[in-house]
Write a protein that holds these residues in place. Structure first.
Motif, PDB file in Angstrom:
ATOM      1  N   ASN A 245     -25.366 -22.805   4.099  1.00 31.01           N
ATOM      2  CA  ASN A 245     -24.822 -21.755   4.383  1.00 31.01           C
ATOM      3  C   ASN A 245     -24.698 -20.743   3.142  1.00 31.01           C
ATOM      4  N   GLY A 246     -23.962 -19.487   2.669  1.00 32.98           N
ATOM      5  CA  GLY A 246     -24.635 -19.496   1.695  1.00 32.98           C
ATOM      6  C   GLY A 246     -25.286 -17.655   1.601  1.00 32.98           C
TER       7      GLY A 246
ATOM      8  N   ARG B  55     -21.729 -19.608  -1.658  1.00 35.94           N
ATOM      9  CA  ARG B  55     -21.177 -18.444  -1.550  1.00 35.94           C
ATOM     10  C   ARG B  55     -21.437 -16.967  -0.917  1.00 35.94           C
ATOM     11  N   GLU B  56     -20.815 -16.538  -0.057  1.00 32.93           N
ATOM     12  CA  GLU B  56     -20.986 -14.746   0.473  1.00 32.93           C
ATOM     13  C   GLU B  56     -20.090 -14.146  -0.072  1.00 32.93           C
TER      14      GLU B  56
ATOM     15  N   ILE C 122     -25.842 -12.777   5.057  1.00 39.12           N
ATOM     16  CA  ILE C 122     -24.952 -13.861   5.053  1.00 39.12           C
ATOM     17  C   ILE C 122     -25.761 -14.830   6.024  1.00 39.12           C
ATOM     18  N   ILE C 123     -25.625 -15.798   5.257  1.00 45.69           N
ATOM     19  CA  ILE C 123     -26.133 -17.424   7.010  1.00 45.69           C
ATOM     20  C   ILE C 123     -24.577 -18.622   6.383  1.00 45.69           C
ATOM     21  N   ARG C 124     -24.794 -18.466   7.750  1.00 44.99           N
ATOM     22  CA  ARG C 124     -23.860 -20.078   8.376  1.00 44.99           C
ATOM     23  C   ARG C 124     -24.401 -20.222   9.215  1.00 44.99           C
TER      24      ARG C 124
ATOM     25  N   ILE D 283     -25.597 -15.015   9.589  1.00 41.99           N
ATOM     26  CA  ILE D 283     -24.847 -14.073  10.836  1.00 41.99           C
ATOM     27  C   ILE D 283     -24.279 -12.105   9.870  1.00 41.99           C
ATOM     28  N   GLU D 284     -25.125 -11.940   9.043  1.00 43.56           N
ATOM     29  CA  GLU D 284     -24.840 -10.616   9.101  1.00 43.56           C
ATOM     30  C   GLU D 284     -25.620 -10.586   7.773  1.00 43.56           C
ATOM     31  N   LYS D 285     -26.075  -8.721   7.726  1.00 46.42           N
ATOM     32  CA  LYS D 285     -26.888  -8.429   7.188  1.00 46.42           C
ATOM     33  C   LYS D 285     -25.622  -7.421   6.547  1.00 46.42           C
ATOM     34  N   LYS D 286     -25.701  -7.814   4.949  1.00 40.78           N
ATOM     35  CA  LYS D 286     -24.843  -6.156   4.249  1.00 40.78           C
ATOM     36  C   LYS D 286     -25.903  -5.076   3.241  1.00 40.78           C
ATOM     37  N   ARG D 287     -25.441  -3.629   3.698  1.00 40.81           N
ATOM     38  CA  ARG D 287     -26.466  -2.841   2.856  1.00 40.81           C
ATOM     39  C   ARG D 287     -25.659  -2.989   1.869  1.00 40.81           C
TER      40      ARG D 287
END
Ligand code: CTP
Ligand code: ZN
Length: 153
Positions: free
Chosen positions: A13-14, A64-65, A85-87, A92-96
């Motif tokens: 996670n993180g 930490r996200e 972002i890893i769960r 679970i998400e790629k942020k730009r």
């Protein structure tokens, strides 16, 4: 990078910051205010081979996200970073990374006469320009070497 080439383990996670320019990882940590005192896992791989970049750095912050605001601060020194972002081991998400209009509390004004350096409870605030940042209190501009003017909060 294939699995047999992994330098640092996958995290559960993180947040994984990938495609940082080679050698920039420690400045990225300073920018985010991460110094290890949090007690959670932080992995850093520097100057690893990358198809896209030649060499790159990777930072993995466990437990930490990073928020979009924190990610956007990266635009000052790592505008091309990929933020994952890893769960439970999954991305679970790629942020730009987007360029924010201003950043607060992360850059120290180099002007010693600036109100933000007077020991007053005034948080630094810099407008983000195309080629640097400008203090919103005294108009001092920092173009080169923003990494040398970072405060970890
Ligand atoms: N990662 C990790 N721990 C996990 C999952 C992924 O450390 N549990 C890392 C991977 O090693 C990689 C990054 O997070 O550095 C992004 O993972 P992924 O999207 O699976 O890789 P790519 O497809 O190669 O990413 P990109 O699209 O950014 O090239
Ligand atoms: Zn100033």
């Amino acid at each position: 990078m294939s699995d047999h080439e992994l330098r640092v383990s996958k995290i559960r996670n993180g947040t994984v910051l990938d495609h940082l320019s080679g050698g920039s990882a420690l400045n990225v940590l300073a920018l985010l205010g991460i110094d290890g005192s949090e007690g959670t896992g932080v992995s850093v791989a520097m100057n690893v081979p990358s198809d896209r970049l030649g060499t790159k750095d990777v930072v993995k912050v466990e437990g930490r996200e990073l928020s979009q605001d924190e990610v956007d601060v990266l635009s000052l020194i790592a505008p091309r970073a990929s933020v994952n972002i890893i769960r439970e081991y999954e991305v679970i998400e790629k942020k730009r990374v987007e360029r924010p209009e201003s950043v607060q509390g992360v850059v120290v004004c180099p002007n010693s006469n600036c109100i933000t350096n007077a020991g007053e409870p005034v948080r630094s605030r810099f407008a983000v320009l195309n080629d640097g940042v400008r203090c919103e209190y005294c108009d001092e501009i920092v173009r080169e070497g923003i990494a040398e003017h970072l405060r970890a909060e």
